[in-house]
Write a protein that holds these residues in place. Sequence first.
Motif, PDB file in Angstrom:
ATOM      1  N   LEU A 191       1.029  -1.275  -0.232  1.00 48.56           N
ATOM      2  CA  LEU A 191       0.163   0.068   0.111  1.00 48.56           C
ATOM      3  C   LEU A 191       0.763   1.191   0.088  1.00 48.56           C
ATOM      4  O   LEU A 191       2.023   1.253   0.467  1.00 48.56           O
ATOM      5  CB  LEU A 191      -0.811   0.174   1.322  1.00 48.56           C
ATOM      6  N   ASP A 192       0.401   2.248  -0.717  1.00 46.49           N
ATOM      7  CA  ASP A 192       1.099   3.803  -0.469  1.00 46.49           C
ATOM      8  C   ASP A 192       0.535   4.280   0.898  1.00 46.49           C
ATOM      9  O   ASP A 192      -0.541   4.338   1.210  1.00 46.49           O
ATOM     10  CB  ASP A 192       0.222   4.513  -1.575  1.00 46.49           C
ATOM     11  N   ARG A 193       1.464   4.213   1.964  1.00 46.78           N
ATOM     12  CA  ARG A 193       1.216   4.438   3.372  1.00 46.78           C
ATOM     13  C   ARG A 193       2.474   5.055   3.821  1.00 46.78           C
ATOM     14  O   ARG A 193       3.636   5.491   3.341  1.00 46.78           O
ATOM     15  CB  ARG A 193       1.149   3.338   4.042  1.00 46.78           C
ATOM     16  N   ILE A 194       2.298   5.956   5.059  1.00 44.37           N
ATOM     17  CA  ILE A 194       3.048   6.730   5.754  1.00 44.37           C
ATOM     18  C   ILE A 194       3.971   5.917   6.535  1.00 44.37           C
ATOM     19  O   ILE A 194       3.584   4.752   6.799  1.00 44.37           O
ATOM     20  CB  ILE A 194       2.484   7.869   6.524  1.00 44.37           C
ATOM     21  N   ARG A 195       5.345   6.357   6.913  1.00 40.69           N
ATOM     22  CA  ARG A 195       6.034   5.737   7.663  1.00 40.69           C
ATOM     23  C   ARG A 195       5.621   5.109   9.006  1.00 40.69           C
ATOM     24  O   ARG A 195       5.727   3.950   9.326  1.00 40.69           O
ATOM     25  CB  ARG A 195       7.380   6.245   7.814  1.00 40.69           C
ATOM     26  N   LEU A 196       4.662   6.106   9.606  1.00 36.04           N
ATOM     27  CA  LEU A 196       4.177   5.451  10.930  1.00 36.04           C
ATOM     28  C   LEU A 196       3.305   4.314  10.853  1.00 36.04           C
ATOM     29  O   LEU A 196       3.622   3.691  11.577  1.00 36.04           O
ATOM     30  CB  LEU A 196       3.391   6.607  11.250  1.00 36.04           C
ATOM     31  N   VAL A 197       2.563   3.921   9.708  1.00 35.61           N
ATOM     32  CA  VAL A 197       2.088   2.596   9.787  1.00 35.61           C
ATOM     33  C   VAL A 197       2.972   1.300   9.938  1.00 35.61           C
ATOM     34  O   VAL A 197       2.913   0.627  10.810  1.00 35.61           O
ATOM     35  CB  VAL A 197       1.388   2.416   8.446  1.00 35.61           C
ATOM     36  N   ASP A 198       4.171   1.574   9.417  1.00 39.22           N
ATOM     37  CA  ASP A 198       5.196   0.542   9.619  1.00 39.22           C
ATOM     38  C   ASP A 198       5.575   0.411  10.948  1.00 39.22           C
ATOM     39  O   ASP A 198       6.174  -0.549  11.581  1.00 39.22           O
ATOM     40  CB  ASP A 198       6.433   0.653   8.506  1.00 39.22           C
ATOM     41  N   THR A 199       6.093   1.580  11.556  1.00 39.60           N
ATOM     42  CA  THR A 199       6.583   1.945  12.884  1.00 39.60           C
ATOM     43  C   THR A 199       5.481   1.154  13.753  1.00 39.60           C
ATOM     44  O   THR A 199       6.081   0.383  14.838  1.00 39.60           O
ATOM     45  CB  THR A 199       7.037   3.336  13.087  1.00 39.60           C
ATOM     46  N   ALA A 200       4.270   1.428  13.790  1.00 33.99           N
ATOM     47  CA  ALA A 200       3.372   0.999  14.792  1.00 33.99           C
ATOM     48  C   ALA A 200       2.892  -0.603  14.295  1.00 33.99           C
ATOM     49  O   ALA A 200       2.993  -1.331  15.373  1.00 33.99           O
ATOM     50  CB  ALA A 200       1.977   1.475  14.260  1.00 33.99           C
ATOM     51  N   LEU A 201       3.300  -1.180  13.310  1.00 31.97           N
ATOM     52  CA  LEU A 201       2.952  -2.584  13.279  1.00 31.97           C
ATOM     53  C   LEU A 201       4.684  -3.050  13.578  1.00 31.97           C
ATOM     54  O   LEU A 201       4.373  -4.271  14.396  1.00 31.97           O
ATOM     55  CB  LEU A 201       2.840  -2.910  11.636  1.00 31.97           C
ATOM     56  N   ARG A 202       5.590  -2.678  13.627  1.00 28.34           N
ATOM     57  CA  ARG A 202       6.659  -3.213  14.286  1.00 28.34           C
ATOM     58  C   ARG A 202       6.476  -3.320  15.741  1.00 28.34           C
ATOM     59  O   ARG A 202       6.851  -4.040  16.508  1.00 28.34           O
ATOM     60  CB  ARG A 202       7.806  -2.449  13.720  1.00 28.34           C
ATOM     61  N   LEU A 203       6.018  -2.097  16.299  1.00 22.24           N
ATOM     62  CA  LEU A 203       5.731  -2.038  17.785  1.00 22.24           C
ATOM     63  C   LEU A 203       4.771  -3.228  18.099  1.00 22.24           C
ATOM     64  O   LEU A 203       4.761  -3.980  19.204  1.00 22.24           O
ATOM     65  CB  LEU A 203       5.279  -0.701  18.115  1.00 22.24           C
ATOM     66  N   TRP A 204       3.781  -3.427  17.370  1.00 21.77           N
ATOM     67  CA  TRP A 204       2.732  -4.123  17.732  1.00 21.77           C
ATOM     68  C   TRP A 204       3.058  -5.802  17.671  1.00 21.77           C
ATOM     69  O   TRP A 204       2.772  -6.477  18.432  1.00 21.77           O
ATOM     70  CB  TRP A 204       1.582  -3.905  16.666  1.00 21.77           C
TER      71      TRP A 204
END
Length: 152
Positions: free
Chosen positions: A125-138
């Motif tokens: 998906l075209d997404r902002i970096r925060l999505v990836d950061t949040a999924l790593r934290l999750w």
Amino acid sequence: MRRTLRVAAYAVVVREGQLLLAQARDDDGRPEWVLPGGGMEHGEDPYDTVRRELEEETGYLVEVTGLLGIDSGRRTLPGRFRRPADHHGLRLLYEGRVTGGELRDEVGGSTEHAAWQPLDAVPRLDRIRLVDTALRLWRERPASGHLEAGPR
């Protein structure tokens, strides 16, 4: 240079292998996927911010089930009247669970569309970096709530 600070709260809501996301427009008007959430109002507790923002952007009522961590970053923004600003963004990332409401798009807000996206489709998906950061934290759930440098 002017200095600005924005504190915001976002939620990772996963259900049946799907992540709840919202779609917004980037500075060039292109659609991009973002985590539901947003800026705190003065005097507001971030716990209340994330619940309010989720309802505004997705239609869902959520229970906050945990604090995943904090993401912090600085960048230079163009600012008003061509005066650049040294901007510091502080983002609190929570985990949440849907407890009520119905999925709907936000009206008159910062996002245009809310949808469940399969977790395995998120990297495409075209997404902002925060999505990836949040999924790593999750996924990693570091005790410190802070990610070490690595793949995003």
